[in-house]
Design a protein around this motif. Sequence first.
Motif, PDB file in Angstrom:
ATOM      1  N   ASN A  24     -36.787 -77.076  45.964  1.00  0.00           N
ATOM      2  CA  ASN A  24     -36.964 -75.934  44.770  1.00  0.00           C
ATOM      3  C   ASN A  24     -36.906 -74.780  44.711  1.00  0.00           C
ATOM      4  OD1 ASN A  24     -37.728 -74.616  42.659  1.00  0.00           O
ATOM      5  ND2 ASN A  24     -38.857 -76.497  41.738  1.00  0.00           N
ATOM      6  N   ARG A  25     -35.259 -74.379  45.148  1.00  0.00           N
ATOM      7  CA  ARG A  25     -35.780 -72.102  45.428  1.00  0.00           C
ATOM      8  C   ARG A  25     -36.027 -72.104  44.316  1.00  0.00           C
ATOM      9  NH1 ARG A  25     -29.791 -71.845  47.926  1.00  0.00           N
ATOM     10  NH2 ARG A  25     -29.669 -74.246  49.166  1.00  0.00           N
ATOM     11  N   TYR A  26     -36.278 -72.117  43.062  1.00  0.00           N
ATOM     12  CA  TYR A  26     -36.858 -70.940  42.411  1.00  0.00           C
ATOM     13  C   TYR A  26     -38.364 -70.726  42.381  1.00  0.00           C
ATOM     14  CZ  TYR A  26     -37.407 -69.310  37.862  1.00  0.00           C
ATOM     15  OH  TYR A  26     -37.632 -68.352  36.539  1.00  0.00           O
ATOM     16  N   VAL A  27     -39.177 -71.814  43.204  1.00  0.00           N
ATOM     17  CA  VAL A  27     -40.893 -71.542  43.679  1.00  0.00           C
ATOM     18  C   VAL A  27     -40.538 -70.247  44.437  1.00  0.00           C
ATOM     19  CG1 VAL A  27     -42.671 -72.222  44.740  1.00  0.00           C
ATOM     20  CG2 VAL A  27     -41.226 -74.022  42.904  1.00  0.00           C
ATOM     21  N   PHE A  29     -38.006 -68.098  44.728  1.00  0.00           N
ATOM     22  CA  PHE A  29     -37.703 -67.273  43.734  1.00  0.00           C
ATOM     23  C   PHE A  29     -38.785 -65.954  43.383  1.00  0.00           C
ATOM     24  CE2 PHE A  29     -35.853 -64.926  40.064  1.00  0.00           C
ATOM     25  CZ  PHE A  29     -35.408 -64.111  40.229  1.00  0.00           C
ATOM     26  N   ILE A  30     -39.543 -67.262  42.344  1.00  0.00           N
ATOM     27  CA  ILE A  30     -40.891 -66.613  41.672  1.00  0.00           C
ATOM     28  C   ILE A  30     -41.696 -65.482  42.210  1.00  0.00           C
ATOM     29  CG2 ILE A  30     -42.585 -66.732  40.396  1.00  0.00           C
ATOM     30  CD1 ILE A  30     -41.482 -69.827  39.356  1.00  0.00           C
ATOM     31  N   ARG A  31     -41.599 -65.919  43.566  1.00  0.00           N
ATOM     32  CA  ARG A  31     -42.676 -65.273  44.518  1.00  0.00           C
ATOM     33  C   ARG A  31     -42.208 -64.374  45.220  1.00  0.00           C
ATOM     34  NH1 ARG A  31     -42.780 -69.923  48.276  1.00  0.00           N
ATOM     35  NH2 ARG A  31     -44.028 -70.671  47.304  1.00  0.00           N
ATOM     36  N   VAL A  32     -41.448 -63.806  45.423  1.00  0.00           N
ATOM     37  CA  VAL A  32     -40.356 -62.854  45.403  1.00  0.00           C
ATOM     38  C   VAL A  32     -39.927 -61.932  44.774  1.00  0.00           C
ATOM     39  CG1 VAL A  32     -38.246 -61.857  46.919  1.00  0.00           C
ATOM     40  CG2 VAL A  32     -39.631 -63.976  47.096  1.00  0.00           C
ATOM     41  N   PHE A  33     -39.808 -62.300  43.310  1.00  0.00           N
ATOM     42  CA  PHE A  33     -40.507 -61.667  42.553  1.00  0.00           C
ATOM     43  C   PHE A  33     -40.895 -60.937  42.148  1.00  0.00           C
ATOM     44  CE2 PHE A  33     -40.535 -61.412  38.100  1.00  0.00           C
ATOM     45  CZ  PHE A  33     -39.998 -60.715  37.271  1.00  0.00           C
ATOM     46  N   ALA A  34     -42.188 -61.421  42.041  1.00  0.00           N
ATOM     47  CA  ALA A  34     -43.903 -61.275  41.457  1.00  0.00           C
ATOM     48  C   ALA A  34     -44.341 -60.490  42.074  1.00  0.00           C
ATOM     49  CB  ALA A  34     -44.670 -62.980  41.569  1.00  0.00           C
ATOM     50  N   ILE A  35     -43.710 -60.381  44.410  1.00  0.00           N
ATOM     51  CA  ILE A  35     -44.309 -60.023  44.664  1.00  0.00           C
ATOM     52  C   ILE A  35     -43.726 -58.236  44.456  1.00  0.00           C
ATOM     53  CG2 ILE A  35     -42.184 -59.937  46.815  1.00  0.00           C
ATOM     54  CD1 ILE A  35     -46.301 -59.074  46.984  1.00  0.00           C
ATOM     55  N   GLY A  36     -42.494 -57.918  44.668  1.00  0.00           N
ATOM     56  CA  GLY A  36     -41.951 -56.913  44.017  1.00  0.00           C
ATOM     57  C   GLY A  36     -42.415 -56.110  42.471  1.00  0.00           C
ATOM     58  N   ALA A 286     -33.150 -72.456  35.104  1.00  0.00           N
ATOM     59  CA  ALA A 286     -31.422 -72.447  35.162  1.00  0.00           C
ATOM     60  C   ALA A 286     -30.350 -72.129  35.475  1.00  0.00           C
ATOM     61  CB  ALA A 286     -31.401 -73.755  34.160  1.00  0.00           C
ATOM     62  N   PRO A 287     -30.462 -70.611  34.790  1.00  0.00           N
ATOM     63  CA  PRO A 287     -29.642 -69.541  35.516  1.00  0.00           C
ATOM     64  C   PRO A 287     -29.963 -69.493  37.065  1.00  0.00           C
ATOM     65  CG  PRO A 287     -30.428 -69.162  33.620  1.00  0.00           C
ATOM     66  CD  PRO A 287     -31.062 -70.745  33.475  1.00  0.00           C
ATOM     67  N   VAL A 288     -30.784 -69.199  37.195  1.00  0.00           N
ATOM     68  CA  VAL A 288     -31.630 -68.708  38.182  1.00  0.00           C
ATOM     69  C   VAL A 288     -31.444 -69.417  38.741  1.00  0.00           C
ATOM     70  CG1 VAL A 288     -32.849 -67.238  39.621  1.00  0.00           C
ATOM     71  CG2 VAL A 288     -32.751 -66.744  37.819  1.00  0.00           C
ATOM     72  N   GLU A 289     -31.399 -70.604  39.240  1.00  0.00           N
ATOM     73  CA  GLU A 289     -31.188 -71.606  40.305  1.00  0.00           C
ATOM     74  C   GLU A 289     -29.908 -71.813  40.605  1.00  0.00           C
ATOM     75  OE1 GLU A 289     -33.151 -75.441  39.331  1.00  0.00           O
ATOM     76  OE2 GLU A 289     -34.730 -74.799  41.097  1.00  0.00           O
ATOM     77  N   ARG A 296     -25.685 -65.548  49.367  1.00  0.00           N
ATOM     78  CA  ARG A 296     -25.972 -63.797  49.776  1.00  0.00           C
ATOM     79  C   ARG A 296     -27.848 -63.980  48.669  1.00  0.00           C
ATOM     80  NH1 ARG A 296     -21.881 -58.786  49.549  1.00  0.00           N
ATOM     81  NH2 ARG A 296     -21.042 -59.719  51.635  1.00  0.00           N
ATOM     82  N   PRO A 297     -27.914 -64.348  47.494  1.00  0.00           N
ATOM     83  CA  PRO A 297     -28.766 -64.228  47.323  1.00  0.00           C
ATOM     84  C   PRO A 297     -30.386 -64.774  48.006  1.00  0.00           C
ATOM     85  CG  PRO A 297     -27.320 -64.927  45.576  1.00  0.00           C
ATOM     86  CD  PRO A 297     -26.723 -64.281  46.614  1.00  0.00           C
ATOM     87  N   TRP A 298     -29.320 -66.228  47.802  1.00  0.00           N
ATOM     88  CA  TRP A 298     -30.870 -67.040  48.709  1.00  0.00           C
ATOM     89  C   TRP A 298     -31.815 -66.009  49.572  1.00  0.00           C
ATOM     90  CZ3 TRP A 298     -34.564 -70.058  48.058  1.00  0.00           C
ATOM     91  CH2 TRP A 298     -35.312 -71.059  48.703  1.00  0.00           C
ATOM     92  N   GLY A 299     -29.941 -65.916  50.956  1.00  0.00           N
ATOM     93  CA  GLY A 299     -30.478 -65.157  51.582  1.00  0.00           C
ATOM     94  C   GLY A 299     -31.734 -64.323  51.804  1.00  0.00           C
ATOM     95  N   ALA A 300     -31.421 -63.157  50.553  1.00  0.00           N
ATOM     96  CA  ALA A 300     -32.789 -62.599  50.353  1.00  0.00           C
ATOM     97  C   ALA A 300     -33.435 -62.981  49.953  1.00  0.00           C
ATOM     98  CB  ALA A 300     -32.138 -61.657  49.280  1.00  0.00           C
ATOM     99  N   VAL A 301     -34.197 -64.486  48.922  1.00  0.00           N
ATOM    100  CA  VAL A 301     -35.046 -64.525  48.998  1.00  0.00           C
ATOM    101  C   VAL A 301     -35.683 -65.094  50.101  1.00  0.00           C
ATOM    102  CG1 VAL A 301     -36.215 -66.895  47.775  1.00  0.00           C
ATOM    103  CG2 VAL A 301     -34.660 -65.246  46.233  1.00  0.00           C
ATOM    104  N   ILE A 302     -34.702 -65.870  50.638  1.00  0.00           N
ATOM    105  CA  ILE A 302     -35.933 -66.253  52.886  1.00  0.00           C
ATOM    106  C   ILE A 302     -35.926 -65.278  52.905  1.00  0.00           C
ATOM    107  CG2 ILE A 302     -34.971 -66.915  54.499  1.00  0.00           C
ATOM    108  CD1 ILE A 302     -33.015 -69.144  53.407  1.00  0.00           C
ATOM    109  N   LEU A 303     -35.356 -63.714  53.156  1.00  0.00           N
ATOM    110  CA  LEU A 303     -36.147 -62.549  54.067  1.00  0.00           C
ATOM    111  C   LEU A 303     -36.893 -62.217  53.073  1.00  0.00           C
ATOM    112  CD1 LEU A 303     -35.463 -60.412  56.326  1.00  0.00           C
ATOM    113  CD2 LEU A 303     -34.289 -59.243  54.107  1.00  0.00           C
ATOM    114  N   GLY A 304     -37.004 -62.269  51.996  1.00  0.00           N
ATOM    115  CA  GLY A 304     -38.354 -61.587  51.686  1.00  0.00           C
ATOM    116  C   GLY A 304     -39.988 -62.556  51.684  1.00  0.00           C
ATOM    117  N   ASN A 305     -39.140 -63.357  51.187  1.00  0.00           N
ATOM    118  CA  ASN A 305     -40.116 -64.566  51.785  1.00  0.00           C
ATOM    119  C   ASN A 305     -40.890 -64.861  53.028  1.00  0.00           C
ATOM    120  OD1 ASN A 305     -41.897 -66.487  49.753  1.00  0.00           O
ATOM    121  ND2 ASN A 305     -39.311 -66.401  49.272  1.00  0.00           N
ATOM    122  N   SER A 306     -40.446 -64.064  54.065  1.00  0.00           N
ATOM    123  CA  SER A 306     -40.289 -64.039  55.683  1.00  0.00           C
ATOM    124  C   SER A 306     -41.930 -63.475  55.376  1.00  0.00           C
ATOM    125  CB  SER A 306     -39.794 -63.438  56.145  1.00  0.00           C
ATOM    126  OG  SER A 306     -38.918 -62.836  55.976  1.00  0.00           O
TER     127      SER A 306
END
Length: 451
Positions: A24-27, A29-36, A286-289, A296-306
Motif C-alpha cells: 500500500n504505497r498510499y500509506v 505517501f500520506i505520511r510524507v505528505f503530512a510531514i511536509g 486511486a489517482p495518487v496510487e 521517480r515519485p515513489w523514490g521520493a516517497v521512499i527517501l522521505g520516509n527514510s
Amino acid sequence: MMYGMADRSPTITGLVESTPAQRNRYVDFIRVFAIGVVVVGHWLLALTILNGDGGISHMLGVQLLTWGLQVMPLFFFVGGFAHGRTLASLHRRGGTYGEFLRSRSSRLLPPILVFLVVWLVAAAVLETAGWENGPIETATDRVTTPLWFIGVYLLLVLAAPAMYDWHRRHGGWVVVVLAVAAICVDLVRYGMGWSWVAAFNLFLVWAAVHQLGYLWSDGLLDRPGLPALAAAGGLGVTALLTLGTGWYPVLMVGLPSEPVSNMAPPNVALLTHGIGLIGLALLFRAPVERWLRQPRPWGAVILGNSVIMTLFCWHLTAVYLVQGALLLFGLRPPPAGTARWLAFLPLWVLLCAVPLVLLVRLFRYPEQASARTKDTQPVGQRRRLAAVAGLTLAALGIFVVSQVGLDGMLSGRTEQVLVFHLPAWLAILAIGAGTLLLRLRAPREAPAVPS
C-alpha cells in the motif's frame, strides 16, 4: 516501513525496483505528505509570530486555511493502519506484546534521543552563560513542542494490541464508543466549565482516529461511497460545531495569541475534522496510487520516509536558525497579511529549507540505522514487563518535555502539564530510564554442565 540509505544499505533505485506489488504505497505517501504540511505550516506560523500576525488569524479565510494545515489526524490514521497490519501478522505467527512494543519504539526513539541530547547541551550552555533570554529563551522553550505527538503516539502504541483485539471483536463500534466518550468530555468541559476533564480527550480523540486506521487495514473504509460520506459528514459537522455553536474556534491550529485551541487538548471539532480529512484522503487514493507506480515519485516517497522522524525533530531548529540570522543582521520580515509578506513567503520557506537539509544530512543516521536493525532476542516475561515500563516512562517523559521546554532547566523551572507542575529534568530522567528499560537484554543462558 522505514527505508535505510547509509553505506552497505540498498539504494533508492534498488528499493523502488524491489517494492512488492501488493504494498500500500498510499500509506507511505500520506505520511510524507503530512510531514511536509507540518513542516511548512510551522514555518509559516513562526513567520507570523516573528513580526506580529497583523490580525490575519481573525480573518475567516485564514482560519479556514488552517483546516488544510491541520494534518495530525492523518499521522494517527496511518499509524493505526500500520499497527493493524503488524498486529495481524503477529497474531498469525504467534508474536508477543513485548516484540510489538520494541519494534515500534526502536524506530521512533533514536532520532528523538539524539535531538534531545543536542538541545540539552545547547540549553545548558546557554543558561550557564546567561544568554538564555529573549528569542533564545523562546527557542529553548518551544523547540520541543512538536514532540507532544510522539508522547501521545507512544501511549497509543502501548494500548494498540488491546485496542486491536477490541477492533477484531466489535469493529467500528469501538470508534463510536470512543467518539461518544469524547462528546461527553466536551459537554462537561464546555457546558459545566470543568476544564480539567479535557485531558481525557488526549487519549479518546486520537484513539478514535487511530482506530479508523484499523478499519482501513481491514479494507472496511474502501467501500464505495464511504470516503465521500466521511469527507462531507466530517467537514460538515466541523463547520456546524465551529461556526454554529461558538464553543469551538474556527482555527484548527493553536496560536499563542488565541486563549482557546481545538488542539490542546483535542476536542470533538478536531475529531470530526479528522474524519473529514481522512475521507478526503481516501477519495484521492486511486489517482495518487497510479502516480506512485512511476519510479521517480515513489523514490521520493521512499527517501522521505527514510528520514521522516529526523525531519520532524529538526524542522523547528531550522526556523530558529533563520530567525537568529535575521536578528543578527537587524532584518525583519514584512508585516503579516501585506502584499510584501505574501511575496516573501516562498523565500522564507526556501531560507528555512536550507538549514533543514543540512540538519537532516547530519542527524539522519540514527533513524536509518534503527530501521535496519532487528531485535532477534527472545522476549520473555522480564523483557516484556521492562518494555511496558520503559515505553510508558519514555512516552510520558517526551510529552512532559514537549510542554515544559528546555529553558530554565538547570534552575529547576517548572511548568503546568495538565494538572501538575513539572520540571524538564524530571522528564529527561523518565526518558533516559525508559530507554534503558527498552534496551534491557535477555539473560544469557548458562552453559551446559558436562556430566
